[in-house]
Design a protein around this motif. Structure first.
Motif, PDB file in Angstrom:
ATOM      1  N   ALA A  36      32.636 -51.643  39.385  1.00  0.00           N
ATOM      2  CA  ALA A  36      31.530 -51.120  39.042  1.00  0.00           C
ATOM      3  C   ALA A  36      31.164 -49.632  39.428  1.00  0.00           C
ATOM      4  N   PHE A  37      31.623 -49.718  40.887  1.00  0.00           N
ATOM      5  CA  PHE A  37      31.376 -48.468  41.445  1.00  0.00           C
ATOM      6  C   PHE A  37      32.579 -47.858  42.089  1.00  0.00           C
ATOM      7  N   ASP A  38      32.520 -46.565  42.731  1.00  0.00           N
ATOM      8  CA  ASP A  38      33.692 -46.088  43.692  1.00  0.00           C
ATOM      9  C   ASP A  38      32.822 -46.076  45.032  1.00  0.00           C
ATOM     10  N   ALA A  39      33.690 -46.479  45.872  1.00  0.00           N
ATOM     11  CA  ALA A  39      33.329 -46.576  47.317  1.00  0.00           C
ATOM     12  C   ALA A  39      32.679 -45.134  47.932  1.00  0.00           C
ATOM     13  N   VAL A  40      33.455 -44.273  47.408  1.00  0.00           N
ATOM     14  CA  VAL A  40      33.180 -42.813  47.910  1.00  0.00           C
ATOM     15  C   VAL A  40      32.005 -42.236  47.518  1.00  0.00           C
ATOM     16  N   ASP A  41      31.469 -42.632  46.154  1.00  0.00           N
ATOM     17  CA  ASP A  41      30.194 -42.295  45.686  1.00  0.00           C
ATOM     18  C   ASP A  41      28.977 -42.881  46.479  1.00  0.00           C
ATOM     19  N   VAL A  42      29.356 -44.320  46.923  1.00  0.00           N
ATOM     20  CA  VAL A  42      28.261 -44.929  47.692  1.00  0.00           C
ATOM     21  C   VAL A  42      28.040 -44.401  49.145  1.00  0.00           C
ATOM     22  N   ILE A  43      29.091 -44.089  49.489  1.00  0.00           N
ATOM     23  CA  ILE A  43      29.283 -43.439  50.818  1.00  0.00           C
ATOM     24  C   ILE A  43      28.596 -41.899  50.975  1.00  0.00           C
ATOM     25  N   ARG A  44      29.105 -41.260  49.902  1.00  0.00           N
ATOM     26  CA  ARG A  44      28.047 -39.708  49.811  1.00  0.00           C
ATOM     27  C   ARG A  44      26.821 -40.143  49.805  1.00  0.00           C
ATOM     28  N   ALA A  45      26.284 -41.141  48.864  1.00  0.00           N
ATOM     29  CA  ALA A  45      24.826 -41.006  48.583  1.00  0.00           C
ATOM     30  C   ALA A  45      24.072 -41.389  49.731  1.00  0.00           C
ATOM     31  N   LYS A  46      24.624 -42.393  50.697  1.00  0.00           N
ATOM     32  CA  LYS A  46      24.038 -42.720  51.813  1.00  0.00           C
ATOM     33  C   LYS A  46      23.959 -41.555  52.765  1.00  0.00           C
ATOM     34  N   ARG A  47      25.227 -40.818  52.865  1.00  0.00           N
ATOM     35  CA  ARG A  47      25.365 -39.735  53.954  1.00  0.00           C
ATOM     36  C   ARG A  47      24.462 -38.667  53.440  1.00  0.00           C
ATOM     37  N   ASP A 104      20.019 -51.389  44.311  1.00  0.00           N
ATOM     38  CA  ASP A 104      20.412 -52.827  44.356  1.00  0.00           C
ATOM     39  C   ASP A 104      21.867 -53.221  43.796  1.00  0.00           C
ATOM     40  N   ALA A 105      22.227 -52.612  42.692  1.00  0.00           N
ATOM     41  CA  ALA A 105      23.494 -52.698  42.056  1.00  0.00           C
ATOM     42  C   ALA A 105      24.631 -52.145  43.356  1.00  0.00           C
ATOM     43  N   GLN A 106      24.354 -50.746  43.816  1.00  0.00           N
ATOM     44  CA  GLN A 106      25.340 -50.388  44.864  1.00  0.00           C
ATOM     45  C   GLN A 106      25.471 -51.261  45.827  1.00  0.00           C
ATOM     46  N   ILE A 107      24.496 -51.720  46.475  1.00  0.00           N
ATOM     47  CA  ILE A 107      24.507 -52.505  47.543  1.00  0.00           C
ATOM     48  C   ILE A 107      25.256 -53.841  47.148  1.00  0.00           C
ATOM     49  N   ASP A 108      24.797 -54.568  46.058  1.00  0.00           N
ATOM     50  CA  ASP A 108      25.436 -55.907  45.884  1.00  0.00           C
ATOM     51  C   ASP A 108      26.864 -55.567  45.573  1.00  0.00           C
ATOM     52  N   ALA A 113      32.877 -45.780  57.282  1.00  0.00           N
ATOM     53  CA  ALA A 113      31.956 -44.306  57.116  1.00  0.00           C
ATOM     54  C   ALA A 113      30.676 -44.774  56.397  1.00  0.00           C
ATOM     55  N   LEU A 114      30.666 -45.751  55.524  1.00  0.00           N
ATOM     56  CA  LEU A 114      29.304 -46.215  55.196  1.00  0.00           C
ATOM     57  C   LEU A 114      28.251 -46.843  56.135  1.00  0.00           C
TER      58      LEU A 114
END
Length: 429
Positions: free
Chosen positions: A4-15, A22-26, A44-45
């Motif tokens: 559903a997501f790319d890990a790098v996009d989630v890392i960048r968002a929090k960075r 909620d969907a990213q965390i799940d 990294a996250l």
């Protein structure tokens, strides 16, 4: 199957300081548990979370995702209310040992899923394993049966309880991200909520021998955990307690079991009794056990000791077996006469660890016999040359490093000096 997501996009968002959805965390918690997100990506996250933080809804969702990674236990069939206690860890903190049978003797079942020690803080399971025959690992049906028959169980968490936390905990330990309050709170509360207890009392230690060294950080952690418990429908309260000085008069595995037996016999050090009774009262209140006996009374009349003996026997232990004793001891003497105003908890814990009572890595063995015995606590008058501490070990080569850990651990002031040593500092919830 596409992710559903790319890990790098989630890392960048929090960075970059974004609030994770909620969907990213799940997804990221589930994907890491499944092995789709690699350790280096989750590292990294975690660092981004340490630096950028999380808001309350993010922490709650992260905790919920970790709970959903495994199963949630259900003790509704036990036939009485349930309450648990969690301590953030300290030196000489043997409170679970007398507390679980005290609360059970008052009519509330205690499903205490505990851990092992790491570094200078002792683990409850390590202490209990100094009792011949006692076993820490129980299946879920054994836990339920013991809660129904005895009223208390202290054991290791089952493998199916919040497996995401088990992976994340190990990763935090090697990536310098242990200190993050959102990650600490979600780690503790995911396991405790998944455990299925109705009520939870948190003992958040603050001071030199605690993970949280100052009251502000401890209060933030306690408040976060109380909020997480309430959001999950678990009645939760926290006490902030002093860990500048070791709790009780022993730090070490068999030594602390022996001291806990003194408490269950109606004696024991005043601070251990005070905290045991205070936490028991909070657990009974949170569980809604109106009309329960006074915890002080069940310590004095032997009822709690009866529960202890049944609890130990139910897990294969022999409550009458002699506890192991160290082959070698060495006293540490008072350097001067006066009032003992400081006995540093961290340094005492470090000495106990170096004597063999603790471990550096999860897989390291610990000695049941090793530890430190305290003959004086802050506020007491001491004479020059009298024993302040006794070091216990089976390996006399360990004495030198233990003694080096105790350099500057003791402060003695002129007669008349009195340290401020309140044990319970605050209540949250």
């Amino acid at each position: 199957m596409a992710e559903a997501f790319d890990a790098v996009d989630v890392i960048r968002a929090k960075r970059d300081g974004a609030v994770l959805t909620d969907a990213q965390i799940d997804w990221v918690v589930d994907a890491y548990t499944r092995g789709t997100v690699a350790d280096e990506q989750m590292s990294a996250l975690l660092m981004a979370i340490l630096i950028r933080g999380m808001d309350t809804p993010e922490i709650a969702r992260w905790t919920e995702a970790m709970i959903r990674s495994g199963e949630r236990l259900d003790f509704a069939g036990v036939g009485r209310p349930t309450a648990d206690k969690h301590s953030t860890g300290g030196v000489g903190d043997k409170i679970t040992l007398p507390l679980a049978p005290v609360v059970a003797a008052c009519g509330v079942a205690v499903p205490q899923l505990s851990g092992r020690g790491l570094g200078h803080t002792g683990g409850t399971l390590d202490k209990l394993e100094s009792i011949p025959g006692w076993r820490a690992s129980l299946a879920y049906d054994e836990i339920v049966t013991q809660l129904r028959d005895v009223g208390a169980v202290v054991c290791a968490p089952t493998d199916t309880l919040a497996p995401a936390d088990r992976k994340l905990y190990a990763l935090r330990d090697v990536t310098g991200t242990v200190e993050s309050i959102p990650l600490i709170a979600s780690s503790i509360m995911s396991k405790k909520i998944a455990e299925g207890t109705q009520a939870l009392v948190l003992d958040v230690k603050v001071g030199s021998g605690a993970f949280m060294k100052n009251a502000g950080d401890a209060r933030r952690l306690a408040t976060t955990m109380v909020e997480l418990g309430a959001a999950a429908g678990v009645r939760t309260v926290a006490l902030l307690t002093n860990m500048d000085t070791p709790l009780g008069r022993t730090a070490g595995n068999a030594l602390e079991v022996r001291e806990s037996l003194d408490v269950l016999a109606g004696g024991g050090p005043a601070d251990v009794v005070e905290l045991t009774v205070a936490l028991a009262q909070e657990m009974l209140l949170a569980a809604g056990a109106t009309g329960a006996p006074d915890p002080s009374d069940v310590l004095k009349d032997g009822t709690a000791m009866d529960v202890w003996r049944r609890m130990i026997r139910a897990q294969g232990g022999d409550p009458d077996a002699p506890l192991p004793r160290a082959a070698e001891t060495q006293d540490v003497l008072a350097p001067a006469e006066g009032v003992l105003v400081r006995l540093d908890a961290y340094q005492v814990g470090l000495a106990a660890w170096r004597l063999g009572a603790g471990r550096s890595r999860k897989e390291d063995p610990v000695s049941a016999r090793a530890g430190v015995e305290l003959h004086a606590k802050p506020g007491m008058h001491v004479r020059a040359g009298q024993p302040l501490l006794t070091l216990h070990t089976d390996d006399p080569a360990r004495f030198a490093r233990a003694l080096s850990a105790l350099e500057d651990a003791v402060e003695i002031a002129p007669a008349g000096s009195r340290p401020d040593q309140a044990l319970i500092l605050d209540r949250i919830g």
